[in-house]
Motif scaffolding. Structure first.
Motif, PDB file in Angstrom:
ATOM      1  N   THR A   1      -9.201   4.553   1.485  1.00  0.00           N
ATOM      2  CA  THR A   1      -9.268   4.651   0.072  1.00  0.00           C
ATOM      3  C   THR A   1      -7.589   4.465   0.005  1.00  0.00           C
ATOM      4  OG1 THR A   1     -10.247   6.304  -1.362  1.00  0.00           O
ATOM      5  CG2 THR A   1      -8.791   6.224  -2.787  1.00  0.00           C
TER       6      THR A   1
ATOM      7  N   THR B   1      -1.146  -1.085 -10.269  1.00  0.00           N
ATOM      8  CA  THR B   1      -1.731  -0.387  -9.411  1.00  0.00           C
ATOM      9  C   THR B   1      -3.200   0.066  -9.122  1.00  0.00           C
ATOM     10  OG1 THR B   1       0.218   1.256  -9.415  1.00  0.00           O
ATOM     11  CG2 THR B   1      -1.452   1.857  -8.313  1.00  0.00           C
ATOM     12  N   THR B   2      -3.489  -0.841  -8.464  1.00  0.00           N
ATOM     13  CA  THR B   2      -5.014  -0.865  -8.183  1.00  0.00           C
ATOM     14  C   THR B   2      -5.123   0.219  -6.789  1.00  0.00           C
ATOM     15  OG1 THR B   2      -5.065  -3.324  -8.880  1.00  0.00           O
ATOM     16  CG2 THR B   2      -6.496  -2.109  -7.881  1.00  0.00           C
ATOM     17  N   THR B   3      -6.477   1.152  -6.830  1.00  0.00           N
ATOM     18  CA  THR B   3      -7.114   1.995  -6.077  1.00  0.00           C
ATOM     19  C   THR B   3      -8.023   1.000  -5.593  1.00  0.00           C
ATOM     20  OG1 THR B   3      -6.006   3.676  -6.904  1.00  0.00           O
ATOM     21  CG2 THR B   3      -8.396   4.101  -5.669  1.00  0.00           C
TER      22      THR B   3
ATOM     23  N   GLU C   1      -4.764   2.849  -2.078  1.00  0.00           N
ATOM     24  CA  GLU C   1      -3.303   2.748  -3.841  1.00  0.00           C
ATOM     25  C   GLU C   1      -2.867   1.870  -3.373  1.00  0.00           C
ATOM     26  OE1 GLU C   1      -0.953   5.360  -7.195  1.00  0.00           O
ATOM     27  OE2 GLU C   1      -1.802   5.882  -5.297  1.00  0.00           O
ATOM     28  N   MET C   2      -2.493   0.478  -3.887  1.00  0.00           N
ATOM     29  CA  MET C   2      -2.213  -1.031  -3.709  1.00  0.00           C
ATOM     30  C   MET C   2      -0.888  -1.141  -5.200  1.00  0.00           C
ATOM     31  SD  MET C   2      -3.164  -4.551  -3.172  1.00  0.00           S
ATOM     32  CE  MET C   2      -3.697  -4.187  -4.819  1.00  0.00           C
ATOM     33  N   THR C   3      -0.007  -1.355  -4.924  1.00  0.00           N
ATOM     34  CA  THR C   3       0.460  -2.101  -6.141  1.00  0.00           C
ATOM     35  C   THR C   3       1.315  -3.690  -5.445  1.00  0.00           C
ATOM     36  OG1 THR C   3       2.941  -1.174  -5.622  1.00  0.00           O
ATOM     37  CG2 THR C   3       2.441  -0.052  -6.488  1.00  0.00           C
TER      38      THR C   3
ATOM     39  N   VAL D   1       1.159  -1.459   0.034  1.00  0.00           N
ATOM     40  CA  VAL D   1       0.071  -0.360   0.021  1.00  0.00           C
ATOM     41  C   VAL D   1       1.053   1.355  -0.292  1.00  0.00           C
ATOM     42  CG1 VAL D   1      -1.501   1.350   1.020  1.00  0.00           C
ATOM     43  CG2 VAL D   1      -1.587  -1.201   1.165  1.00  0.00           C
TER      44      VAL D   1
ATOM     45  N   SER E   1     -11.489   1.336  -2.857  1.00  0.00           N
ATOM     46  CA  SER E   1     -12.341   2.224  -2.718  1.00  0.00           C
ATOM     47  C   SER E   1     -13.209   1.499  -1.020  1.00  0.00           C
ATOM     48  CB  SER E   1     -13.221   3.307  -3.288  1.00  0.00           C
ATOM     49  OG  SER E   1     -12.267   3.972  -4.365  1.00  0.00           O
TER      50      SER E   1
ATOM     51  N   ASN F   1      -0.243   3.983  -0.694  1.00  0.00           N
ATOM     52  CA  ASN F   1      -1.213   6.228  -0.504  1.00  0.00           C
ATOM     53  C   ASN F   1      -2.154   5.098   0.395  1.00  0.00           C
ATOM     54  OD1 ASN F   1      -1.083   8.255   0.139  1.00  0.00           O
ATOM     55  ND2 ASN F   1      -2.496   8.689  -1.805  1.00  0.00           N
ATOM     56  N   PHE F   2      -2.886   5.589   0.813  1.00  0.00           N
ATOM     57  CA  PHE F   2      -3.740   5.583   1.815  1.00  0.00           C
ATOM     58  C   PHE F   2      -4.995   6.915   2.414  1.00  0.00           C
ATOM     59  CE2 PHE F   2      -1.728   4.096   5.406  1.00  0.00           C
ATOM     60  CZ  PHE F   2      -3.144   4.559   6.699  1.00  0.00           C
TER      61      PHE F   2
END
Length: 467
Positions: free
Chosen positions: A55, A72-74, A57-59, A32, A76, A34-35
């Motif tokens: 929210t 990269t997947t976000t 943001e994951m790689t 992750v 929610s 960013n969150f």
């Protein structure tokens, strides 16, 4: 991994863990980057729990030492924790509210939709948000669901109420819930498999002190005007018998019993509409049923009367009630017949007899919800004022105060369910809800007054207030 106690305790490693569980991937292959965490509900919403919007943001990579991003997947999400308010938290534990919702999302709804797919796969499933992660134990509780708002779902304006198309869409889904759970219960015994799901009568009995307090306030409002004074006196004369009538109705035998949502009103329905070129609201594309903490096992009539009398105007009811009931009944019977489990003693005429028998229930509980949710002065609908203890240097003091509140709540919660406690709760509700009575008497909240008076007049026409 230890579950956060609230939204402020959410960490990147925990999000990696739950998303790894959701995606069936080892946490070492996820990162992750960013969150963000923010409020997931406005004032007056979600008061039985803490809702936060997350929210992340994951790689994805090969291992935890050298992340080589593949994509990269976000995500929610909406995370639901126990209430931050100690008394609400303890009462919910006693009522097993969180456990009920956990069971619905984690197991029961999946079983119902599996039954549907195996018998009539062409039929739509019961629509609820996708569960991403859930944890329930004596010390931990969290439900993490997809944030369907990011996919275009939204609630209808509660002050306008549901129009006919939105009401019909909701009733169609509710008929599926009732039909599937009715059939499923025949071979699985839902109450035995899931002891946290109590009967509707037992679940609602805990609300009686608050209901009686609000009925007292309703009478005060009605008696304050010459036009409604006689009606207020009529309700005051039958208050006790009205309550007993409702409890008798809820405990009486029914040809059909099933899982009911229990809090089926405007704000627990989220709709997705088709896009339009001019930016106006398009046709309904889909709908989701949310907030299952009040689910119980009982007569489906409760859900039907609750949504009809809490979430529609009198004009909609006058124009469409018969059509609505026929659609519900035909949908229910069509589904249970396709699964080869039609109930006896439940043709349309018998169904309508039960509808009329429930009429007192369809007044008593919906009126209280309208009084609470459409008011602008209800304390529960207001954002809490900032506390001096929120300052960082007072964190130790705040922790001590919160600990004392939690200890007191654990002592007081059992009293809430006793006969003495119920009397105390009723008195407290009368005082706390006094601003709502003042708002009614002022006449400034036209929507509240109109919706409430329409409900009272209709109930009187249906002889609900006859001893």
């Amino acid at each position: 991994m230890k579950t956060p106690r609230s939204g402020k305790d959410i960490t990147g490693p925990w999000l990696e863990y739950i998303l790894g569980e959701h995606l069936d991937k080892p946490p070492a292959s996820l990162k992750v980057v960013n969150f963000t965490v923010g409020p997931g509900a406005g004032p007056g919403d979600g008061f039985n729990s803490e809702l936060v919007k997350v929210t992340a943001e994951m790689t994805e990579g090969e291992d935890d030492k050298s992340i080589v991003p593949q994509r990269t997947t976000t995500f929610s999400m909406i995370a639901k924790f126990e209430s931050l308010e100690p008394m609400s938290r303890e009462i919910n534990r006693k009522m097993r509210t969180n456990q009920r919702e956990y069971v619905v999302y984690k197991e029961l709804m999946g079983n119902l939709n599996t039954l549907l797919i195996s018998k009539i796969p062409e039929e739509p499933k019961v629509p609820i948000p996708k569960l991403i992660y859930g944890k329930l134990s004596a010390q931990e509780y969290v439900l993490v669901m997809e944030n369907i708002k990011t996919k275009g779902y939204e609630t209808n304006d509660k002050r306008k109420g549901l129009d006919w198309p939105h009401l019909l869409t909701a009733i169609d889904s509710v008929a599926r819930l009732h039909a599937l759970s009715y059939v499923y219960d025949k071979s699985h015994d839902i109450k035995k498999e899931h002891s946290c799901i109590a009967t509707t009568s037992k679940t609602l009995s805990t609300l009686i002190p608050a209901i009686m307090a609000m009925l007292h306030n309703l009478v005060s409002f009605l008696k304050s005007s010459k036009e409604t004074e006689a009606l207020g006196q009529k309700i005051e004369d039958v208050k006790s018998s009205l309550l007993q009538k409702c409890l008798s109705i809820l405990t009486s035998e029914s040809p059909v019993t099933c899982l009911i949502h229990g809090d089926l009103w405007n704000n627990n329905l989220m709709y997705k509409h088709k896009d339009t070129e001019d930016g106006t609201v398009g046709e309904i594309e889909d709908m989701m049923l949310i907030d299952w903490g009040q689910c119980s096992f009982g007569s489906p009539i409760y859900d039907l009367q609750y949504i009809v009398y809490t979430s529609t105007t009198r004009q909609v009811r006058q124009a469409h009630l018969d059509e609505l009931l026929r659609h519900y009944h035909s949908t229910f019977m069509r589904l249970v017949t396709l699964i080869d489990a039609p109930p006896s003693n439940w043709d349309y005429d018998q169904f309508i007899v039960k509808w009329k028998e429930f009429r007192a229930v369809g007044f008593l509980f919906p009126f209280a919800l309208i009084l609470g949710t459409l008011s602008t002065t209800n304390p529960a609908n207001k954002k809490p004022e900032p506390s001096v203890l929120d300052k960082p240097y007072l964190a130790p003091v705040k922790a001590l105060v919160n600990g004392m509140k939690s200890g007191l709540a654990k002592v007081m919660a059992p009293i809430f369910f006793s006969s003495v406690g119920r009397s105390m709760v009723e008195g407290t509700f009368k005082r706390v809800m006094k601003p709502v009575v003042d708002e009614l008497m002022s006449g400034k909240n036209e929507v509240l007054n109109m919706r409430l008076l329409d409900l009272v007049y209709e109930a009187d026409e249906d002889r609900v207030f006859v001893a």
